[in-house]
Design an enzyme around this catalytic site. Structure first.
Site, mmCIF file in Angstrom:
data_model
loop_
_atom_site.group_PDB
_atom_site.id
_atom_site.type_symbol
_atom_site.label_atom_id
_atom_site.label_comp_id
_atom_site.label_asym_id
_atom_site.label_seq_id
_atom_site.Cartn_x
_atom_site.Cartn_y
_atom_site.Cartn_z
ATOM 1 N N SER A 156 3.542 10.667 5.379
ATOM 2 C CA SER A 156 4.732 11.482 5.100
ATOM 3 C C SER A 156 5.009 11.605 3.601
ATOM 4 O O SER A 156 5.970 12.254 3.201
ATOM 5 C CB SER A 156 5.956 10.872 5.798
ATOM 6 O OG SER A 156 6.333 9.643 5.192
ATOM 7 N N ALA A 195 0.835 -1.204 0.000
ATOM 8 C CA ALA A 195 0.000 0.000 0.000
ATOM 9 C C ALA A 195 0.871 1.256 0.000
ATOM 10 O O ALA A 195 0.594 2.218 -0.726
ATOM 11 C CB ALA A 195 -0.920 -0.012 1.213
ATOM 12 N N ASN A 243 17.060 -3.882 1.025
ATOM 13 C CA ASN A 243 17.921 -2.996 1.808
ATOM 14 C C ASN A 243 19.137 -3.832 2.243
ATOM 15 O O ASN A 243 19.256 -5.010 1.902
ATOM 16 C CB ASN A 243 17.162 -2.339 2.974
ATOM 17 C CG ASN A 243 16.734 -3.330 4.046
ATOM 18 O OD1 ASN A 243 17.168 -4.486 4.072
ATOM 19 N ND2 ASN A 243 15.872 -2.898 4.942
ATOM 20 N N ASP A 287 9.763 2.096 1.296
ATOM 21 C CA ASP A 287 8.577 2.017 0.429
ATOM 22 C C ASP A 287 8.408 3.292 -0.395
ATOM 23 O O ASP A 287 7.989 3.232 -1.559
ATOM 24 C CB ASP A 287 7.313 1.786 1.267
ATOM 25 C CG ASP A 287 7.393 0.476 2.029
ATOM 26 O OD1 ASP A 287 8.061 -0.446 1.539
ATOM 27 O OD2 ASP A 287 6.801 0.398 3.120
ATOM 28 N N GLY A 300 5.291 9.458 10.272
ATOM 29 C CA GLY A 300 4.299 8.526 9.727
ATOM 30 C C GLY A 300 4.818 7.829 8.476
ATOM 31 O O GLY A 300 5.935 8.092 8.005
ATOM 32 N N GLY A 360 22.194 6.369 0.811
ATOM 33 C CA GLY A 360 21.663 6.406 -0.547
ATOM 34 C C GLY A 360 21.371 5.040 -1.113
ATOM 35 O O GLY A 360 20.795 4.185 -0.428
HETATM 36 P P1 ATP Z 1 12.046 0.973 5.957
HETATM 37 O O1 ATP Z 1 12.063 -0.520 6.180
HETATM 38 O O2 ATP Z 1 12.077 1.784 7.218
HETATM 39 O O3 ATP Z 1 10.990 1.422 5.011
HETATM 40 P P2 ATP Z 1 14.427 0.511 4.383
HETATM 41 O O4 ATP Z 1 15.485 -0.073 5.253
HETATM 42 O O5 ATP Z 1 13.723 -0.393 3.463
HETATM 43 O O6 ATP Z 1 13.423 1.371 5.244
HETATM 44 P P3 ATP Z 1 16.325 2.529 3.741
HETATM 45 O O7 ATP Z 1 17.440 1.900 3.018
HETATM 46 O O8 ATP Z 1 16.515 2.848 5.183
HETATM 47 O O9 ATP Z 1 15.031 1.659 3.485
HETATM 48 O O10 ATP Z 1 15.910 3.888 3.033
HETATM 49 C C1 ATP Z 1 15.369 3.937 1.720
HETATM 50 C C2 ATP Z 1 15.773 5.239 1.070
HETATM 51 O O11 ATP Z 1 15.241 6.335 1.834
HETATM 52 C C3 ATP Z 1 17.269 5.484 1.023
HETATM 53 O O12 ATP Z 1 17.872 4.814 -0.067
HETATM 54 C C4 ATP Z 1 17.288 6.995 0.907
HETATM 55 O O13 ATP Z 1 16.970 7.408 -0.399
HETATM 56 C C5 ATP Z 1 16.143 7.417 1.833
HETATM 57 N N1 ATP Z 1 16.596 7.625 3.211
HETATM 58 C C6 ATP Z 1 16.442 6.800 4.271
HETATM 59 N N2 ATP Z 1 16.980 7.317 5.400
HETATM 60 C C7 ATP Z 1 17.478 8.520 5.049
HETATM 61 C C8 ATP Z 1 18.153 9.571 5.744
HETATM 62 N N3 ATP Z 1 18.434 9.479 7.060
HETATM 63 N N4 ATP Z 1 18.524 10.660 5.051
HETATM 64 C C9 ATP Z 1 18.242 10.786 3.718
HETATM 65 N N5 ATP Z 1 17.612 9.848 3.007
HETATM 66 C C10 ATP Z 1 17.219 8.722 3.640
HETATM 67 O O1 RIB Z 2 7.940 -0.594 5.336
HETATM 68 C C1 RIB Z 2 7.125 -0.017 6.326
HETATM 69 C C2 RIB Z 2 5.892 -0.833 6.480
HETATM 70 O O2 RIB Z 2 6.244 -2.123 6.947
HETATM 71 C C3 RIB Z 2 4.904 -0.294 7.485
HETATM 72 O O3 RIB Z 2 3.957 0.559 6.918
HETATM 73 C C4 RIB Z 2 4.303 -1.554 8.098
HETATM 74 O O4 RIB Z 2 2.943 -1.666 7.831
HETATM 75 C C5 RIB Z 2 5.107 -2.716 7.540
HETATM 76 O O5 RIB Z 2 4.438 -3.368 6.518
#
Ligand code: ATP
Ligand code: RIB
Length: 311
Positions: free
Chosen positions: A293, A44, A186, A254, A289, A227
């Protein structure tokens, strides 16, 4: 059913987000300063990010047969997502209790609920939609067999696929990772898949390279504030994140995936799509959020000018 620029096949959850000063230890009860409820779930979130940026988005998902399900359906209508491919399951809605600490990091538990009812048989009802999409986006909060069936159908019709292998699932069949165009974990998910360490950039590159050597076409590894690493047979490059003051990184991944899909569907090169999605995700971490966000295209323009002023 409209022709989607971006077709997301995946999960929905209701996010129950508690902002804590610190995590409680075992047996301890603590008071937390604030709580927010919002629409979430990886599928979503990605659908909403692409739709807010202006893509024509269809979403194949199974909602719960409860008030949370109704709330989410209304949310997708409000965002302008095509809801004709959304089903109602027998189970309750998926929910995600989330804890965010003062350094903006999060811990998440998911209860999948009706998301488990998005089976290959349900998916096959929407073959026409799959055939027409410019790009299909998948994650791993629904049965893996459904992701596999989506990849088979997409391959059959020549539709590009982006697989975000989140949350990590050790059972993922690497053969299906080879059959997608963009494989976007990630760092943690990359480490879990390759069983390789990812504590330095060299090690992350080696792990991503291993996936390319195994036949994955494009590795797009998100690295939080560092990044994104993009690796394929010809190319290896780290594309830096924006410098921002992060307040809540929940759903950052996401917002990156959904916006990347939007930019690819709009015709960007992979390189440009990563740069633009880094900007979009960079803006979202400065706001609280998950879906809350994610700005619209117009708001994103305004926020970019404010937030990235010195970059
Ligand atoms: P989540 O599971 O919380 O959704 P994730 O671990 O899948 O996150 P991240 O690699 O943490 O994803 O972040 C995804 C993207 O968001 C990064 O590649 C970057 O573009 C942006 N991002 C995340 N954290 C930051 C930060 N502190 N400053 C700037 N950009 C960020
Ligand atoms: O990636 C963030 C999401 O992981 C949250 O919105 C939560 O619902 C989980 O699926």
């Amino acid at each position: 059913m409209t022709k989607p620029d971006v077709l997301v096949i995946g999960s929905n959850m209701v996010d129950l987000i508690t902002y804590v000063d610190r995590m409680p230890v075992e047996g301890e009860t603590i008071a937390a300063p604030s709580f927010e409820m919002g629409c979430g779930g990886k599928g979503a979130n990605q659908a909403v990010a692409a739709a807010r940026l202006g893509s024509n988005v269809s979403f194949i998902t199974m909602l719960g047969s409860d008030d949370f399900g109704k709330m989410q359906l209304q949310n997708y209508k409000d965002v302008g997502i095509d809801t004709s491919t959304i089903g109602i399951g027998e189970a309750n809605s998926g929910v995600a209790p989330i804890f965010v600490d003062p350094s903006s990091d999060n811990r998440i538990i998911i209860v999948k609920g009706a998301n488990n009812e998005l089976t290959p048989a349900v998916l096959e009802k929407y073959e026409d939609c799959i055939k027409e999409a410019k790009i299909i986006v998948l994650q791993q909060e629904i049965p893996l067999e459904t992701d596999y069936r989506a990849i088979e159908l997409a391959n059959q019709y020549g539709v590009p696929v982006l697989l975000n292998p989140a949350p990590a699932n050790k059972d993922l069949d690497i053969d299906y990772a080879r059959r997608v165009d963009y494989f976007a974990p990630n760092e943690t998910e990359l480490s879990s898949l390759t069983k390789m360490p990812v504590d330095t950039m060299d090690k992350i590159e080696a792990a991503a390279q291993k996936m390319v050597d195994l036949g994955v076409k494009n590795m797009v590894v998100t690295l939080g504030s560092k990044g994104v690493l993009w690796v394929n047979k010809q190319h290896s490059e780290v594309i830096p994140a924006m410098h921002v003051k992060a307040v809540d990184t929940t759903g950052a991944g996401d917002s990156f995936i959904g916006s990347f899909a939007h930019y690819i569907a709009a015709g960007d090169s992979v390189d440009d799509a990563i740069r633009h999605a880094n900007e979009y995700a960079g803006v979202t971490v400065t706001r609280k959020g998950t879906q809350k966000s994610y700005p619209s295209a117009d708001k994103f323009k305004i926020l970019k000018e404010k937030i990235f002023i010195n970059q």
